[in-house]
Write a protein that holds these residues in place. Structure first.
Motif, PDB file in Angstrom:
ATOM      1  N   LEU A 104     -13.463 -11.679  16.800  1.00  0.00           N
ATOM      2  CA  LEU A 104     -12.552 -12.350  15.876  1.00  0.00           C
ATOM      3  C   LEU A 104     -12.760 -13.854  15.821  1.00  0.00           C
ATOM      4  O   LEU A 104     -12.214 -14.522  14.939  1.00  0.00           O
ATOM      5  N   SER A 105     -13.521 -14.395  16.752  1.00  0.00           N
ATOM      6  CA  SER A 105     -13.707 -15.840  16.789  1.00  0.00           C
ATOM      7  C   SER A 105     -14.570 -16.348  15.642  1.00  0.00           C
ATOM      8  O   SER A 105     -14.461 -17.491  15.219  1.00  0.00           O
ATOM      9  N   SER A 106     -15.432 -15.498  15.114  1.00  0.00           N
ATOM     10  CA  SER A 106     -16.324 -15.899  14.015  1.00  0.00           C
ATOM     11  C   SER A 106     -15.882 -15.234  12.715  1.00  0.00           C
ATOM     12  O   SER A 106     -16.583 -14.406  12.152  1.00  0.00           O
ATOM     13  N   ALA A 107     -14.702 -15.608  12.262  1.00  0.00           N
ATOM     14  CA  ALA A 107     -14.155 -15.014  11.036  1.00  0.00           C
ATOM     15  C   ALA A 107     -14.854 -15.602   9.819  1.00  0.00           C
ATOM     16  O   ALA A 107     -15.131 -16.807   9.771  1.00  0.00           O
ATOM     17  N   PRO A 108     -15.175 -14.785   8.810  1.00  0.00           N
ATOM     18  CA  PRO A 108     -15.816 -15.301   7.597  1.00  0.00           C
ATOM     19  C   PRO A 108     -14.866 -16.196   6.793  1.00  0.00           C
ATOM     20  O   PRO A 108     -13.675 -16.274   7.074  1.00  0.00           O
ATOM     21  N   VAL A 109     -15.413 -16.828   5.769  1.00  0.00           N
ATOM     22  CA  VAL A 109     -14.630 -17.780   4.980  1.00  0.00           C
ATOM     23  C   VAL A 109     -13.482 -17.089   4.251  1.00  0.00           C
ATOM     24  O   VAL A 109     -12.381 -17.633   4.130  1.00  0.00           O
ATOM     25  N   TRP A 110     -13.742 -15.875   3.757  1.00  0.00           N
ATOM     26  CA  TRP A 110     -12.725 -15.197   2.955  1.00  0.00           C
ATOM     27  C   TRP A 110     -11.631 -14.562   3.806  1.00  0.00           C
ATOM     28  O   TRP A 110     -10.675 -13.997   3.271  1.00  0.00           O
ATOM     29  N   ALA A 111     -11.721 -14.669   5.134  1.00  0.00           N
ATOM     30  CA  ALA A 111     -10.717 -14.033   5.994  1.00  0.00           C
ATOM     31  C   ALA A 111      -9.334 -14.650   5.798  1.00  0.00           C
ATOM     32  O   ALA A 111      -8.311 -13.946   5.802  1.00  0.00           O
ATOM     33  N   ALA A 112      -9.295 -15.971   5.611  1.00  0.00           N
ATOM     34  CA  ALA A 112      -8.002 -16.638   5.416  1.00  0.00           C
ATOM     35  C   ALA A 112      -7.337 -16.183   4.127  1.00  0.00           C
ATOM     36  O   ALA A 112      -6.117 -15.939   4.087  1.00  0.00           O
ATOM     37  N   SER A 113      -8.126 -16.040   3.065  1.00  0.00           N
ATOM     38  CA  SER A 113      -7.562 -15.593   1.785  1.00  0.00           C
ATOM     39  C   SER A 113      -7.034 -14.168   1.881  1.00  0.00           C
ATOM     40  O   SER A 113      -5.954 -13.850   1.375  1.00  0.00           O
ATOM     41  N   LEU A 114      -7.806 -13.307   2.564  1.00  0.00           N
ATOM     42  CA  LEU A 114      -7.372 -11.927   2.735  1.00  0.00           C
ATOM     43  C   LEU A 114      -6.097 -11.850   3.575  1.00  0.00           C
ATOM     44  O   LEU A 114      -5.169 -11.095   3.259  1.00  0.00           O
ATOM     45  N   THR A 115      -6.045 -12.644   4.631  1.00  0.00           N
ATOM     46  CA  THR A 115      -4.851 -12.647   5.480  1.00  0.00           C
ATOM     47  C   THR A 115      -3.634 -13.148   4.721  1.00  0.00           C
ATOM     48  O   THR A 115      -2.530 -12.610   4.850  1.00  0.00           O
ATOM     49  N   LEU A 116      -3.824 -14.179   3.907  1.00  0.00           N
ATOM     50  CA  LEU A 116      -2.714 -14.693   3.096  1.00  0.00           C
ATOM     51  C   LEU A 116      -2.234 -13.648   2.100  1.00  0.00           C
ATOM     52  O   LEU A 116      -1.026 -13.479   1.891  1.00  0.00           O
ATOM     53  N   LEU A 117      -3.166 -12.930   1.502  1.00  0.00           N
ATOM     54  CA  LEU A 117      -2.800 -11.879   0.553  1.00  0.00           C
ATOM     55  C   LEU A 117      -2.011 -10.774   1.244  1.00  0.00           C
ATOM     56  O   LEU A 117      -1.001 -10.280   0.717  1.00  0.00           O
ATOM     57  N   LEU A 118      -2.446 -10.374   2.431  1.00  0.00           N
ATOM     58  CA  LEU A 118      -1.728  -9.344   3.181  1.00  0.00           C
ATOM     59  C   LEU A 118      -0.350  -9.830   3.612  1.00  0.00           C
ATOM     60  O   LEU A 118       0.625  -9.060   3.583  1.00  0.00           O
ATOM     61  N   ALA A 119      -0.249 -11.098   3.996  1.00  0.00           N
ATOM     62  CA  ALA A 119       1.047 -11.654   4.385  1.00  0.00           C
ATOM     63  C   ALA A 119       2.001 -11.679   3.195  1.00  0.00           C
ATOM     64  O   ALA A 119       3.197 -11.365   3.336  1.00  0.00           O
ATOM     65  N   CYS A 120       1.491 -12.027   2.028  1.00  0.00           N
ATOM     66  CA  CYS A 120       2.329 -12.009   0.824  1.00  0.00           C
ATOM     67  C   CYS A 120       2.785 -10.589   0.505  1.00  0.00           C
ATOM     68  O   CYS A 120       3.934 -10.367   0.108  1.00  0.00           O
ATOM     69  N   GLY A 121       1.895  -9.617   0.679  1.00  0.00           N
ATOM     70  CA  GLY A 121       2.280  -8.226   0.450  1.00  0.00           C
ATOM     71  C   GLY A 121       3.357  -7.753   1.410  1.00  0.00           C
ATOM     72  O   GLY A 121       4.295  -7.058   1.022  1.00  0.00           O
ATOM     73  N   ALA A 122       3.230  -8.151   2.677  1.00  0.00           N
ATOM     74  CA  ALA A 122       4.241  -7.768   3.662  1.00  0.00           C
ATOM     75  C   ALA A 122       5.582  -8.430   3.361  1.00  0.00           C
ATOM     76  O   ALA A 122       6.645  -7.793   3.455  1.00  0.00           O
ATOM     77  N   ALA A 123       5.539  -9.713   2.976  1.00  0.00           N
ATOM     78  CA  ALA A 123       6.784 -10.410   2.642  1.00  0.00           C
ATOM     79  C   ALA A 123       7.432  -9.812   1.399  1.00  0.00           C
ATOM     80  O   ALA A 123       8.665  -9.653   1.342  1.00  0.00           O
ATOM     81  N   TRP A 124       6.616  -9.447   0.401  1.00  0.00           N
ATOM     82  CA  TRP A 124       7.153  -8.850  -0.829  1.00  0.00           C
ATOM     83  C   TRP A 124       7.767  -7.478  -0.542  1.00  0.00           C
ATOM     84  O   TRP A 124       8.826  -7.145  -1.083  1.00  0.00           O
ATOM     85  N   THR A 125       7.109  -6.691   0.311  1.00  0.00           N
ATOM     86  CA  THR A 125       7.665  -5.387   0.680  1.00  0.00           C
ATOM     87  C   THR A 125       9.011  -5.540   1.374  1.00  0.00           C
ATOM     88  O   THR A 125       9.979  -4.831   1.070  1.00  0.00           O
ATOM     89  N   THR A 126       9.079  -6.484   2.317  1.00  0.00           N
ATOM     90  CA  THR A 126      10.345  -6.732   3.019  1.00  0.00           C
ATOM     91  C   THR A 126      11.431  -7.177   2.052  1.00  0.00           C
ATOM     92  O   THR A 126      12.587  -6.739   2.144  1.00  0.00           O
ATOM     93  N   ALA A 127      11.059  -8.052   1.106  1.00  0.00           N
ATOM     94  CA  ALA A 127      12.043  -8.529   0.130  1.00  0.00           C
ATOM     95  C   ALA A 127      12.542  -7.406  -0.761  1.00  0.00           C
ATOM     96  O   ALA A 127      13.743  -7.324  -1.067  1.00  0.00           O
ATOM     97  N   MET A 128      11.658  -6.504  -1.171  1.00  0.00           N
ATOM     98  CA  MET A 128      12.068  -5.393  -2.022  1.00  0.00           C
ATOM     99  C   MET A 128      12.992  -4.433  -1.275  1.00  0.00           C
ATOM    100  O   MET A 128      13.969  -3.926  -1.837  1.00  0.00           O
ATOM    101  N   LEU A 129      12.686  -4.177  -0.006  1.00  0.00           N
ATOM    102  CA  LEU A 129      13.557  -3.311   0.792  1.00  0.00           C
ATOM    103  C   LEU A 129      14.928  -3.950   0.980  1.00  0.00           C
ATOM    104  O   LEU A 129      15.962  -3.274   0.847  1.00  0.00           O
ATOM    105  N   ALA A 130      14.943  -5.245   1.290  1.00  0.00           N
ATOM    106  CA  ALA A 130      16.222  -5.932   1.468  1.00  0.00           C
ATOM    107  C   ALA A 130      17.013  -5.953   0.177  1.00  0.00           C
ATOM    108  O   ALA A 130      18.233  -5.729   0.173  1.00  0.00           O
ATOM    109  N   ARG A 131      16.331  -6.185  -0.934  1.00  0.00           N
ATOM    110  CA  ARG A 131      17.024  -6.200  -2.229  1.00  0.00           C
ATOM    111  C   ARG A 131      17.625  -4.837  -2.552  1.00  0.00           C
ATOM    112  O   ARG A 131      18.754  -4.750  -3.041  1.00  0.00           O
TER     113      ARG A 131
END
Length: 313
Positions: free
Chosen positions: A84-111
């Motif tokens: 994991l120490s040598s993460a590619p450049v696109w890893a940050a974008s993918l992680t941000l996308l997954l974090a947004c998906g998790a936050a959106w799922t949580t928001a929809m459940l709470a709503r």
């Protein structure tokens, strides 16, 4: 990050059109709605676990603090196996996308939960207005699990909440025979016992939050259908298929239970199913289907832990 891509490929294969459509077109869920509900839940759990696991590994690859906390109990060989120490450049974008998906799922459940609670509050206030006034000594009974409303239209439903209440109109009490009323009450109690309201909330939240994901859309539609079939089966096993079908017709005749319109099609399907019951699946096939479905959510965990287990061996 190869593990993350593998997990996301499982998401794509599970949530894409072929898998949910094949389950929708299968004939056995109508015969075993409880098992079918379990299969749908396991498929959804697999997708959510894949996303959550990929998010954890992606965050560990991008952020050294997360990696140190996540792999703190593990020996150095396990950490090195994930590279994991040598993460590619696109890893940050993918992680941000997954974090947004998790936050959106949580928001929809709470709503969905907040909106459901608001609707229950409005319904309870409306029922208190419609409920007949009782003497002071009987007011506590009105707050019990059974509420009788003055209404010429036959109806009965279970209202979840704290405390849950079973609502029956006087029209239902007058029109239904004792066995038919018992079938209706058994049907509604099964909804409460199996916590079908939670399944309905979950499926609605996911379908609303991700309308273009076929798995979630089919999960919502099939959950609304299968919970009714499952409750019908519970009532028919106790009171008989014919009695349950007649009770269903009496309760919904003024709504057009045998109508071919889309809003009433499920009622007609339920009546036909009760009048012409099909045999259940064999015990072995039910057990096999349940076991295989329960093993599917273990797939993302197996993928995530495979490098670490290989390093330990």
């Amino acid at each position: 990050m190869v593990i993350c891509l593998l997990l996301l490929s499982v998401v794509v294969l599970t949530a894409a059109v072929p898998v949910p459509r094949a389950l929708v077109r299968a004939g056995w869920p109508e015969r075993e709605p409880v098992v079918a509900l379990w299969v749908w839940q396991c498929l959804v759990a697999t997708v959510l676990l894949c996303g959550l696991t990929a998010l954890a590994l992606g965050a560990a690859a991008v952020f050294g603090t997360v990696r140190a906390q996540l792999f703190a109990p593990a020996p150095p060989a396990v950490t090195a196996a994930y590279d994991l120490s040598s993460a590619p450049v696109w890893a940050a974008s993918l992680t941000l996308l997954l974090a947004c998906g998790a936050a959106w799922t949580t928001a929809m459940l709470a709503r969905e939960l907040v909106e459901a609670r608001r609707r229950r509050g409005v319904t309870r206030a409306h029922l208190r207005e419609r409920a007949p006034e009782l003497p002071a000594g009987l007011e506590a009974m009105a707050r019990g699990p059974l509420l009788v409303l003055e209404d010429e239209y036959p109806d009965a439903w279970w209202m979840p909440g704290h405390p849950p209440q079973l609502v029956v109109t006087t029209g239902a009490l007058h029109r239904l025979t004792d066995p038919q009323l018992d079938a209706v009450l058994t049907h509604e109690r099964d909804h409460a016992r199996a916590h079908h309201d939670w399944l309905l909330h979950l499926s609605s939240a996911l379908a609303t939050g991700f309308p273009r994901v076929p798995l979630f859309a089919h999960f919502r539609d099939q959950t609304h259908r299968l919970v009714e079939l499952a409750a019908d089966d519970t009532a028919s096993r106790r009171c008989g298929h014919l009695t349950t079908a007649l009770a269903l017709i009496e309760l919904n005749q003024h709504r057009g239970v045998l109508s071919c319109s889309s809003s009433h099609r499920l009622l007609g399907e339920r009546v036909d199913r009760l009048l012409q019951p099909r045999p259940r699946l064999g015990r072995r096939r039910r057990a096999l289907t349940t076991t295989v479905a329960a093993l599917v959510p273990l797939l993302p965990l197996l993928i995530a832990f495979a490098p670490g287990l290989k390093a330990l061996s």
